[in-house]
Scaffold this active site. Structure first.
Site, PDB file in Angstrom:
ATOM      1  N   LYS A   1      -5.822  27.443  36.642  1.00  0.00           N
ATOM      2  CA  LYS A   1      -5.941  28.312  35.463  1.00  0.00           C
ATOM      3  C   LYS A   1      -5.764  27.475  34.198  1.00  0.00           C
ATOM      4  O   LYS A   1      -4.735  26.831  34.011  1.00  0.00           O
ATOM      5  CB  LYS A   1      -4.878  29.423  35.523  1.00  0.00           C
ATOM      6  CG  LYS A   1      -4.797  30.299  34.252  1.00  0.00           C
ATOM      7  CD  LYS A   1      -3.772  31.427  34.396  1.00  0.00           C
ATOM      8  CE  LYS A   1      -3.563  32.188  33.087  1.00  0.00           C
ATOM      9  NZ  LYS A   1      -2.554  33.261  33.195  1.00  0.00           N
TER      10      LYS A   1
ATOM     11  N   ASP B   1      -2.432  32.107  25.540  1.00  0.00           N
ATOM     12  CA  ASP B   1      -2.583  33.492  25.990  1.00  0.00           C
ATOM     13  C   ASP B   1      -1.848  34.440  25.042  1.00  0.00           C
ATOM     14  O   ASP B   1      -0.633  34.582  25.108  1.00  0.00           O
ATOM     15  CB  ASP B   1      -2.013  33.619  27.418  1.00  0.00           C
ATOM     16  CG  ASP B   1      -2.182  35.023  27.990  1.00  0.00           C
ATOM     17  OD1 ASP B   1      -2.942  35.820  27.397  1.00  0.00           O
ATOM     18  OD2 ASP B   1      -1.567  35.298  29.043  1.00  0.00           O
TER      19      ASP B   1
ATOM     20  N   LYS C   1       0.815  40.527  23.652  1.00  0.00           N
ATOM     21  CA  LYS C   1       2.192  40.208  24.019  1.00  0.00           C
ATOM     22  C   LYS C   1       3.124  40.519  22.846  1.00  0.00           C
ATOM     23  O   LYS C   1       2.690  40.658  21.703  1.00  0.00           O
ATOM     24  CB  LYS C   1       2.293  38.725  24.395  1.00  0.00           C
ATOM     25  CG  LYS C   1       1.601  38.383  25.697  1.00  0.00           C
ATOM     26  CD  LYS C   1       1.788  36.925  26.068  1.00  0.00           C
ATOM     27  CE  LYS C   1       1.041  36.588  27.345  1.00  0.00           C
ATOM     28  NZ  LYS C   1       1.601  37.226  28.547  1.00  0.00           N
TER      29      LYS C   1
ATOM     30  N   ASP D   1       0.009  28.110  29.359  1.00  0.00           N
ATOM     31  CA  ASP D   1      -0.744  28.927  30.312  1.00  0.00           C
ATOM     32  C   ASP D   1      -1.899  28.159  30.976  1.00  0.00           C
ATOM     33  O   ASP D   1      -2.707  28.742  31.689  1.00  0.00           O
ATOM     34  CB  ASP D   1      -1.245  30.202  29.620  1.00  0.00           C
ATOM     35  CG  ASP D   1      -1.306  31.386  30.564  1.00  0.00           C
ATOM     36  OD1 ASP D   1      -0.695  31.320  31.638  1.00  0.00           O
ATOM     37  OD2 ASP D   1      -1.986  32.377  30.222  1.00  0.00           O
TER      38      ASP D   1
ATOM     39  N   ASP E   1      -4.215  41.289  29.232  1.00  0.00           N
ATOM     40  CA  ASP E   1      -3.227  40.228  29.457  1.00  0.00           C
ATOM     41  C   ASP E   1      -3.246  39.750  30.913  1.00  0.00           C
ATOM     42  O   ASP E   1      -2.655  38.731  31.247  1.00  0.00           O
ATOM     43  CB  ASP E   1      -1.831  40.749  29.081  1.00  0.00           C
ATOM     44  CG  ASP E   1      -0.828  39.621  28.844  1.00  0.00           C
ATOM     45  OD1 ASP E   1      -1.266  38.445  28.784  1.00  0.00           O
ATOM     46  OD2 ASP E   1       0.369  39.912  28.717  1.00  0.00           O
TER      47      ASP E   1
ATOM     48  N   GLU F   1      -5.521  38.193  32.291  1.00  0.00           N
ATOM     49  CA  GLU F   1      -6.755  37.422  32.095  1.00  0.00           C
ATOM     50  C   GLU F   1      -6.904  36.281  33.088  1.00  0.00           C
ATOM     51  O   GLU F   1      -8.017  35.861  33.388  1.00  0.00           O
ATOM     52  CB  GLU F   1      -6.812  36.881  30.657  1.00  0.00           C
ATOM     53  CG  GLU F   1      -6.083  35.550  30.410  1.00  0.00           C
ATOM     54  CD  GLU F   1      -4.574  35.610  30.652  1.00  0.00           C
ATOM     55  OE1 GLU F   1      -4.032  36.721  30.658  1.00  0.00           O
ATOM     56  OE2 GLU F   1      -3.952  34.547  30.858  1.00  0.00           O
TER      57      GLU F   1
ATOM     58  N   ARG G   1      -6.415  36.083  36.299  1.00  0.00           N
ATOM     59  CA  ARG G   1      -7.143  36.417  37.529  1.00  0.00           C
ATOM     60  C   ARG G   1      -8.633  36.579  37.252  1.00  0.00           C
ATOM     61  O   ARG G   1      -9.458  36.368  38.135  1.00  0.00           O
ATOM     62  CB  ARG G   1      -6.522  37.666  38.170  1.00  0.00           C
ATOM     63  CG  ARG G   1      -6.651  38.923  37.385  1.00  0.00           C
ATOM     64  CD  ARG G   1      -5.638  39.986  37.794  1.00  0.00           C
ATOM     65  NE  ARG G   1      -4.286  39.688  37.297  1.00  0.00           N
ATOM     66  CZ  ARG G   1      -3.234  40.485  37.475  1.00  0.00           C
ATOM     67  NH1 ARG G   1      -3.363  41.613  38.150  1.00  0.00           N
ATOM     68  NH2 ARG G   1      -2.056  40.158  36.982  1.00  0.00           N
TER      69      ARG G   1
HETATM   70  N1  BES Z   1       0.211  34.003  31.317  1.00  0.00           N
HETATM   71  C1  BES Z   1       0.809  35.205  31.747  1.00  0.00           C
HETATM   72  C2  BES Z   1       1.898  34.997  32.800  1.00  0.00           C
HETATM   73  C3  BES Z   1       3.127  34.247  32.380  1.00  0.00           C
HETATM   74  C4  BES Z   1       4.287  34.899  32.078  1.00  0.00           C
HETATM   75  C5  BES Z   1       3.118  32.854  32.358  1.00  0.00           C
HETATM   76  C6  BES Z   1       5.410  34.207  31.731  1.00  0.00           C
HETATM   77  C7  BES Z   1       4.245  32.166  31.997  1.00  0.00           C
HETATM   78  C8  BES Z   1       5.393  32.833  31.697  1.00  0.00           C
HETATM   79  C9  BES Z   1      -0.245  36.121  32.347  1.00  0.00           C
HETATM   80  O1  BES Z   1      -1.527  35.978  31.881  1.00  0.00           O
HETATM   81  C10 BES Z   1       0.204  37.523  32.042  1.00  0.00           C
HETATM   82  O2  BES Z   1       0.272  37.855  30.918  1.00  0.00           O
HETATM   83  N2  BES Z   1       0.493  38.274  33.081  1.00  0.00           N
HETATM   84  C11 BES Z   1       0.951  39.601  32.930  1.00  0.00           C
HETATM   85  C12 BES Z   1       0.260  40.412  33.983  1.00  0.00           C
HETATM   86  C13 BES Z   1       0.337  41.892  33.754  1.00  0.00           C
HETATM   87  C14 BES Z   1      -0.427  42.261  32.522  1.00  0.00           C
HETATM   88  C15 BES Z   1      -0.238  42.611  34.940  1.00  0.00           C
HETATM   89  C16 BES Z   1       2.450  39.628  33.137  1.00  0.00           C
HETATM   90  O3  BES Z   1       2.957  38.815  33.904  1.00  0.00           O
HETATM   91  O4  BES Z   1       3.119  40.444  32.515  1.00  0.00           O
HETATM   92 ZN    ZN Z   2      -2.016  34.100  31.132  1.00  0.00          ZN
HETATM   93 ZN    ZN Z   3      -1.931  37.152  30.132  1.00  0.00          ZN
END
Ligand code: BES
Ligand code: ZN
Ligand code: ZN
Length: 502
Positions: free
Chosen positions: A266, A271, A278, A289, A348, A350, A352
């Site tokens: 990835k 992000d 966020k 990210d 968010d 994104e 996947r």
């Molecule tokens: N990049 C984030 C995940 C992340 C969180 C990386 C903390 C490093 C530290 C990812 O893209 C994300 O935002 N995931 C969401 C998924 C949710 C929207 C289903 C999450 O983890 O809240």
């Molecule tokens: Zn992310």
């Molecule tokens: Zn995200």
């Protein structure tokens, strides 16, 4: 940097001499007896008095007052000989090299034989020395105005070993050095802010790597990505002024392009969360990210150095995830390269989406085995904490190989299940084949399940490094910040890989 010599003598002149000390009654037995004799038994006295400790990770410096050629001796406590392992050695050495770094000594010697046991031989120890030196003394210079003070750091390390031939020790030092360097490159990519590492910058970095190691390289630009119908990847990029890049590196170590391992990372350079934006605290740090991409690029660097007899295709979808009048939004439906359509419920989620098209593209390049690495979910942190990478798979034998590599690399990993019930949740949408966010219950798992829909029947392992890609604290093998996690695991996995009977 390294010099290897057989024939350790007490008279050899060095700024510092490093010896390992096991915690056992006859402390200055074996090869170290002559050292103690030179000090008329005073070293033994210091050990008895507790001024030199053989406890694991204890570092004690003693001035030699001209009794031997080296000006000072660093004693590295190694604990119980029976419980000693490669990873204990590496951490103890990491602590030592941090101290040497702080001491401004520029030249030193290591008496390698003092570190060896039945479990840890001279070749293991040599690997540990060079890898620990690089990992422990890594620093990200950042962007402060430069001070004029010249930096003093360890420049020459002589490694004495009387139990293994010099050229073999040297070869092991070179491999350990490559593993350390590849990991540090990954750390630097992750530590670099999003404005200084765009998708284009990452593509340029990959092209440079390809030039250095003779990899085949393909960089897909926006038009290529559109032509290939990578609608999931494009959706994430839609709100950005920075063009996306699909980065492909190929390393062919076999005569034929078969049994190809696909490494997919990835590469979200920042992000924001997109319209599912966020919070002002959650957004800070999202330059990391692209930790999955960094691990893949770091592993490719190691592979370029060590040149295993394997075939590897690395695929990195890179873009930032921004908002603007053009950005994708919740409720949008996008068509992935595989043909599967996706209802976007959360912008968010994104990672996947970009991985979906990258996994499909890796298969188009002949990948028969897939490992994807991604800072994918906060959910994995809730489940496993920040010291353990979460893994999911559709193929246990492949996972076993990845896990074995993680053990060897000293990186913690734990498997989460992918049951049909959670796959079903990803397949539930009123308007599309899949949805990208079926709710927060077990969301590390559903994120994995989503990527699994694109791996389909190809053996695949998914590694969620959201917790492990960075560390809030310094540790024996590195500072706070990016860890370079999974770089060494991926490189070892590739090196040891055995095709699975189908
Ligand atoms: N990049 C984030 C995940 C992340 C969180 C990386 C903390 C490093 C530290 C990812 O893209 C994300 O935002 N995931 C969401 C998924 C949710 C929207 C289903 C999450 O983890 O809240
Ligand atoms: Zn992310
Ligand atoms: Zn995200």
């Amino acid at each position: 940097m390294f010099q290897v010599k057989n024939g350790w003598e007490l008279t050899q002149k060095h700024e510092g001499l490093v010896v390992g000390l096991f915690d056992k009654p006859e402390k200055f037995g074996r090869q170290l007896a002559k050292l103690d004799e030179q000090f008329s038994g005073q070293l033994t006295e210091l050990v008895k008095a507790g001024d030199i400790s053989a406890k694991l990770n204890a570092i004690n410096k003693v001035h030699s007052f001209g009794k031997i050629g080296a000006k000072r001796i660093w004693f590295v406590g190694l604990g119980k000989e029976k419980e000693f392992t490669f990873h204990k050695l590496e951490k103890a050495l990491g602590k030592l090299f941090k101290e040497i770094k702080g001491s401004k000594v520029t030249e030193a010697a290591v008496y390698l034989d003092s570190f060896l046991t039945d479990q840890v031989d001279g070749l293991d120890a040599a690997h540990a020395v060079s890898e620990a030196l690089l990992l422990a003394t890594y620093q990200f210079d950042g962007y402060r105005q430069k001070s004029n003070e010249p930096e003093r750091k360890l420049e020459i390390l002589t490694v004495y070993c009387d139990t293994v031939p010099e050229d073999e020790v040297a070869a092991s030092l070179t491999v350990g050095y490559a593993f350390g360097k590849g990991t540090n490159s990954a750390r630097t990519l992750v530590n670099t802010p999003g404005n200084m590492l765009t998708a284009t910058d990452m593509a340029n970095y990959a092209v440079e790597l390809a030039g250095k190691y003779d990899f085949e390289v393909e960089i897909l630009d926006k038009a290529d990505i559109e032509k290939l119908g990578m609608g999931a990847f494009l959706a994430v990029n839609q709100g950005s002024t920075e063009p996306p890049k699909m980065i492909v590196l190929k390393y062919q170590g076999k005569d034929e392009w078969k049994d190809v391992i696909g490494l997919v990372g990835k590469g979200i350079t920042f992000d924001t969360g997109g319209y599912s934006i966020k919070t002002k605290t959650g957004i800070v740090g999202m330059k990391t990210d692209m930790g999955g991409a960094a691990a893949v690029l770091g592993a490719m660097e190691i592979i370029g150095e060590t040149r295993p007899e394997q075939n590897v295709v690395a695929v990195i979808p890179s873009t930032d995830n921004m908002i603007s009048g053009h950005a994708f939004k919740p409720d949008d439906v996008v068509a992935s390269m595989s043909g599967k359509t996706i209802e976007v419920l959360n912008t968010d989620a994104e990672g996947r989406l970009v991985l979906a098209d990258a996994v499909t593209y890796a298969k188009h390049h002949g990948a028969e085995y897939l490992v994807d690495v991604a800072t994918l979910t906060g959910g994995v942190i809730t489940a496993l904490g920040v010291n353990t990478t979460g893994a999911m798979t559709n193929n246990e034998p492949l996972y076993e190989q990845v896990l074995e590599a993680a053990h060897e690399a000293g990186e913690q990993m734990w498997q989460l299940p992918l049951f049909e019930s959670e796959k079903e949740r990803v397949r539930t949408s009123k308007v599309a084949d899949l949805n990208n966010s079926p709710g927060s219950e077990g969301h590390a798992i559903v994120a994995g399940a989503f990527i699994g829909e694109f791996a389909e029947s190809t053996p695949w392992v998914h590694l969620d490094i959201a917790g492990t890609a960075t560390s809030s604290k310094a540790h024996d093998l590195g500072p706070a910040g990016a860890t370079g996690v999974m770089t060494r695991t991926l490189a070892l996995f590739v090196e040891r890989f055995e095709p699975i009977e189908k």
